[in-house]
Design a protein around this motif. Sequence first.
Motif, short mmCIF file in Angstrom:
data_model
loop_
_atom_site.label_atom_id
_atom_site.label_comp_id
_atom_site.label_asym_id
_atom_site.label_seq_id
_atom_site.Cartn_x
_atom_site.Cartn_y
_atom_site.Cartn_z
N ALA A 1 18.83 -39.20 3.71
CA ALA A 1 17.40 -38.85 3.76
C ALA A 1 16.98 -37.47 4.52
O ALA A 1 16.92 -37.36 5.49
N ASP A 2 17.17 -36.38 3.56
CA ASP A 2 17.00 -35.24 4.15
C ASP A 2 15.58 -34.50 3.63
O ASP A 2 14.52 -35.24 3.45
N TYR A 3 15.19 -33.21 3.50
CA TYR A 3 13.86 -32.74 2.98
C TYR A 3 14.01 -32.24 1.39
O TYR A 3 12.85 -32.01 0.99
N ARG A 4 15.20 -32.07 0.84
CA ARG A 4 15.41 -31.77 -0.59
C ARG A 4 15.12 -32.79 -1.60
O ARG A 4 14.61 -32.72 -2.60
N ILE A 5 15.85 -33.71 -1.38
CA ILE A 5 15.55 -35.14 -2.35
C ILE A 5 14.10 -35.39 -2.42
O ILE A 5 13.84 -35.68 -3.61
N PRO A 6 13.41 -35.68 -1.36
CA PRO A 6 12.26 -36.10 -1.45
C PRO A 6 11.37 -34.90 -2.54
O PRO A 6 10.64 -35.36 -3.54
N PHE B 1 18.34 -44.16 9.56
CA PHE B 1 18.39 -43.34 8.20
C PHE B 1 19.82 -42.90 8.14
O PHE B 1 20.32 -42.73 7.28
N TYR B 2 20.39 -42.73 9.50
CA TYR B 2 21.86 -42.19 9.66
C TYR B 2 22.14 -41.09 8.41
O TYR B 2 23.34 -41.06 8.03
N LYS B 3 21.28 -40.19 8.40
CA LYS B 3 21.57 -39.25 7.22
C LYS B 3 22.91 -38.47 7.48
O LYS B 3 23.72 -38.37 6.58
N ARG B 4 23.17 -37.96 8.61
CA ARG B 4 24.34 -36.74 8.68
C ARG B 4 25.47 -37.81 8.81
O ARG B 4 26.62 -37.47 8.60
N VAL C 1 8.43 -40.79 8.37
CA VAL C 1 9.45 -42.02 8.20
C VAL C 1 9.07 -42.52 6.55
O VAL C 1 10.06 -42.83 5.94
N GLU C 2 7.87 -42.30 6.31
CA GLU C 2 7.69 -43.01 4.89
C GLU C 2 8.38 -42.11 3.73
O GLU C 2 8.73 -42.65 2.95
N ILE C 3 8.42 -40.66 4.01
CA ILE C 3 8.79 -40.20 3.07
C ILE C 3 10.45 -40.17 3.11
O ILE C 3 11.18 -40.43 1.78
N ARG C 4 10.97 -40.18 4.26
CA ARG C 4 12.53 -40.59 4.13
C ARG C 4 12.87 -41.93 3.80
O ARG C 4 13.70 -42.11 2.98
N GLY C 5 11.95 -43.00 4.03
CA GLY C 5 12.38 -44.32 3.85
C GLY C 5 12.24 -44.55 2.26
O GLY C 5 13.20 -45.20 1.51
N CYS C 6 11.08 -44.15 1.82
CA CYS C 6 11.04 -44.34 0.35
C CYS C 6 11.77 -43.46 -0.27
O CYS C 6 12.32 -43.82 -1.67
N SER C 7 12.33 -42.51 -0.15
CA SER C 7 13.41 -41.63 -1.10
C SER C 7 14.67 -42.65 -0.96
O SER C 7 15.17 -42.65 -2.04
N ILE C 8 14.93 -43.11 0.35
CA ILE C 8 16.06 -44.13 0.33
C ILE C 8 16.06 -45.03 -0.78
O ILE C 8 16.70 -45.43 -1.67
#
Length: 340
Positions: A238-243, A205-208, A276-283
Amino acid sequence: MDSPLLPKEAGKFVSENSKDVSILEIGVQKIAELLFEKRNSKELDATGWKLLHDLNPQTMSEASVNWVFVTDTLNFSFWSENDDHKCLVKYKGRMHSGFWSLCAAINRALDEGIPITSASYFANITLDQLKYVLRSDTDVPMPMIEERLKVLKEAGNILLERFDGSFLNCIKKSENSAQKLLRLVVENFPSYRDETTFRGKKVAFYKRAQILIADIWGLLEGKGDGVFHDMTSLTMFADYRIPQALVYLGAMKYSEKLMKKIKQGTLFQSGDCQEVEIRGCSIWCIELILHRILELQAQRGCTNTHINSVLIDYYLWDYARDHRKDMADIPIHRVRCIYY
Ligand SMILES: Nc1nc2c(c(CN[C@H]3C=C[C@H](O)[C@@H]3O)cn2[C@@H]2O[C@H](COP(=O)(O)O)[C@@H](O)[C@H]2O)c(=O)[nH]1
């Protein structure tokens, strides 16, 4: 070792195999129309990075580039168990929370004459010195101080050994390619290797690492060393705010089972299937929103806009910060990790 799926492909793969998180076309359409109307605003432009956020450096300089590098090396996990009892940093008469508490602390240190953005300093910083720099103006300290010390010292030593102490030298090796800079960052700085395994596949996800490139692009307004010909290859971060914002706005939905776990304040582990589903689906959700905006532009004959996933992310992140109270019944998913 096989290389991981990069963020855009990773998001697509996760969303196609997700069980507890789904993307809702109607919400994707709604957000796309909202952003289409704002297509010429400062909120959807690289110059907004400075104009809309006075804690961000306002001058394009090597010192500002290193400010961004230090801030994004520490850009993770600001949430507190009790949102009414959290780390706050007072700077120039205003209290700041979350990510902005980090920026306020960095600026406060610089004003105090502490060279926190100089690699020769932060490569050798002690725990007590970092605790002082990041000190809270409440009785709640910034979370994960030990992890912050480790990643900061590691990054400082690598910057000194391989890039003559300045992140600008790393940028210059990227030959104006965001993807090349992404590879340089994750290959050289271990704390940025935001990778995991999902349904037997390695995904990244390489968020940072991505937000670091985006913030450099924003600081330099997409000019000079900040020209990246492939900015559209970056995804949202993919952080915790956008989802939280995507669920609130109806573009993403959690299963009853997952929403119950989140509302109970469950602490997820980095790499858990549902995390991972939360982060991947956000992307992937943001990619679908971008695609809809481009379709709207084509249908209505607008060609001059430069929208990309980074600008959509920045807009939604600011939206989430500004609508914190409205989103109160959509809690963030809780993870303690160094990736976001
Ligand atoms: N997706 C995405 N995640 C972002 C940012 C930023 C800061 N960027 C700003 C700076 C300049 C730009 O103009 C942006 O406005 C921080 N974060 C993440 O959010 C979380 C912190 O949230 P809270 O506890 O509420 O402060 C944490 O995981 C942190 O890593 C972003 O932009 N996008």
